[in-house]
Design a protein around this motif. Structure first.
Motif, PDB file in Angstrom:
ATOM      1  N   ARG A  58      -1.003 -12.416  -6.346  1.00  0.00           N
ATOM      2  CA  ARG A  58      -0.392 -13.554  -7.040  1.00  0.00           C
ATOM      3  C   ARG A  58      -1.045 -14.860  -6.620  1.00  0.00           C
ATOM      4  O   ARG A  58      -1.337 -15.725  -7.452  1.00  0.00           O
ATOM      5  CB  ARG A  58       1.100 -13.634  -6.715  1.00  0.00           C
ATOM      6  CG  ARG A  58       1.953 -12.574  -7.322  1.00  0.00           C
ATOM      7  CD  ARG A  58       3.346 -12.759  -6.785  1.00  0.00           C
ATOM      8  NE  ARG A  58       4.315 -11.864  -7.380  1.00  0.00           N
ATOM      9  CZ  ARG A  58       5.602 -11.868  -7.051  1.00  0.00           C
ATOM     10  NH1 ARG A  58       6.056 -12.737  -6.152  1.00  0.00           N
ATOM     11  NH2 ARG A  58       6.435 -11.027  -7.621  1.00  0.00           N
ATOM     12  N   TRP A  61      -4.249 -15.177  -8.405  1.00  0.00           N
ATOM     13  CA  TRP A  61      -4.066 -15.561  -9.807  1.00  0.00           C
ATOM     14  C   TRP A  61      -3.841 -17.069  -9.925  1.00  0.00           C
ATOM     15  O   TRP A  61      -4.400 -17.721 -10.789  1.00  0.00           O
ATOM     16  CB  TRP A  61      -2.894 -14.824 -10.433  1.00  0.00           C
ATOM     17  CG  TRP A  61      -3.069 -13.351 -10.604  1.00  0.00           C
ATOM     18  CD1 TRP A  61      -4.243 -12.653 -10.700  1.00  0.00           C
ATOM     19  CD2 TRP A  61      -2.034 -12.386 -10.722  1.00  0.00           C
ATOM     20  NE1 TRP A  61      -3.983 -11.319 -10.862  1.00  0.00           N
ATOM     21  CE2 TRP A  61      -2.635 -11.121 -10.874  1.00  0.00           C
ATOM     22  CE3 TRP A  61      -0.647 -12.467 -10.694  1.00  0.00           C
ATOM     23  CZ2 TRP A  61      -1.901  -9.944 -11.016  1.00  0.00           C
ATOM     24  CZ3 TRP A  61       0.087 -11.293 -10.841  1.00  0.00           C
ATOM     25  CH2 TRP A  61      -0.536 -10.053 -11.002  1.00  0.00           C
ATOM     26  N   SER A  92       5.474 -17.099  -4.130  1.00  0.00           N
ATOM     27  CA  SER A  92       4.384 -16.790  -5.061  1.00  0.00           C
ATOM     28  C   SER A  92       4.920 -16.506  -6.467  1.00  0.00           C
ATOM     29  O   SER A  92       4.232 -16.783  -7.455  1.00  0.00           O
ATOM     30  CB  SER A  92       3.528 -15.625  -4.548  1.00  0.00           C
ATOM     31  OG  SER A  92       4.271 -14.432  -4.407  1.00  0.00           O
ATOM     32  N   CYS A  96       3.655 -18.384  -9.777  1.00  0.00           N
ATOM     33  CA  CYS A  96       3.253 -17.655 -10.990  1.00  0.00           C
ATOM     34  C   CYS A  96       4.066 -18.117 -12.195  1.00  0.00           C
ATOM     35  O   CYS A  96       3.532 -18.231 -13.304  1.00  0.00           O
ATOM     36  CB  CYS A  96       3.393 -16.149 -10.787  1.00  0.00           C
ATOM     37  SG  CYS A  96       2.074 -15.440  -9.787  1.00  0.00           S
ATOM     38  N   MET A 130       0.386  -8.643 -15.461  1.00  0.00           N
ATOM     39  CA  MET A 130       1.002  -9.091 -14.217  1.00  0.00           C
ATOM     40  C   MET A 130       2.195  -8.212 -13.841  1.00  0.00           C
ATOM     41  O   MET A 130       2.321  -7.773 -12.690  1.00  0.00           O
ATOM     42  CB  MET A 130       1.424 -10.562 -14.342  1.00  0.00           C
ATOM     43  CG  MET A 130       0.244 -11.515 -14.464  1.00  0.00           C
ATOM     44  SD  MET A 130       0.721 -13.214 -14.902  1.00  0.00           S
ATOM     45  CE  MET A 130       1.323 -13.810 -13.318  1.00  0.00           C
ATOM     46  N   GLU A 134       2.645  -5.168 -10.731  1.00  0.00           N
ATOM     47  CA  GLU A 134       3.719  -5.149  -9.739  1.00  0.00           C
ATOM     48  C   GLU A 134       4.578  -3.893  -9.851  1.00  0.00           C
ATOM     49  O   GLU A 134       5.006  -3.338  -8.842  1.00  0.00           O
ATOM     50  CB  GLU A 134       4.543  -6.426  -9.864  1.00  0.00           C
ATOM     51  CG  GLU A 134       3.641  -7.618  -9.612  1.00  0.00           C
ATOM     52  CD  GLU A 134       4.343  -8.863  -9.178  1.00  0.00           C
ATOM     53  OE1 GLU A 134       5.582  -8.854  -9.007  1.00  0.00           O
ATOM     54  OE2 GLU A 134       3.627  -9.859  -8.996  1.00  0.00           O
TER      55      GLU A 134
END
Length: 170
Positions: A58, A61, A92, A96, A130, A134
């Protein structure tokens, strides 16, 4: 008045990612601390290494796509505690969400998932990638916890699929 759950609701990418994070937090809150650094059979990563990887990706990103929202500090897979990971993931996730808000407002035009791959256009593909990244790692954590003898409570394993309830809690 209760919401009609059959009604179609449009959620922003940031809202979707926030629910994804609630699932992560629910898992970490109920994960037995003894499982955190236990070495799994077969030389695979520890749960601590998997969770810190999620946070660190993250951070990457954000660094590659919207550093102006604040890049979270990396977590160390060996020394990070379970509580530090929970706090880091919350930080994070917020970064994001801010990245995704910038995307929705036209402030980010492409998505770089790493430093070597080609950029993708922003859009549904980005949030799907994304969340899928996860979910993959949550599955690993659940599987490892089970294999090492640390069963997760049913309210966690079932609750991971209760996104409508998790939206309402947000």
């Amino acid at each position: 008045m209760a919401k009609d759950r059959r009604a179609v609701e449009t959620r922003s990418a940031a809202e979707i990612f926030a629910v994804n994070e609630r699932v992560n937090q629910m898992l970490l809150e109920r994960l037995d601390p003894a499982a955190w650094r236990m070495k799994p059979v077969g030389g695979v990563r520890t749960i601590a290494a998997i969770v810190t990887h999620v946070h660190n990706v993250r951070a990457k990103w954000v660094r590659l796509n919207a550093p102006q929202v604040g890049v979270p500090v990396q977590l160390h897979r060996v020394s990070c505690t379970q509580e530090e990971a929970r706090v880091g993931l919350a930080e994070s996730a917020l970064a994001c969400a801010r990245l995704l808000e910038l995307v929705e407002n036209g402030g980010v035009k492409e998505f770089r998932r790493d430093g070597w791959g080609a950029a993708w256009p922003v859009g549904m593909e980005m949030i799907c990638y994304m969340v899928a990244h996860e979910a993959h790692h949550r599955g690993q954590v659940c599987m490892l916890a089970h294999q090492m003898g640390f069963e997760l409570p049913k309210e966690v394993t079932s609750g991971m699929w209760s996104w409508v309830r998790l939206w309402d809690e947000g």
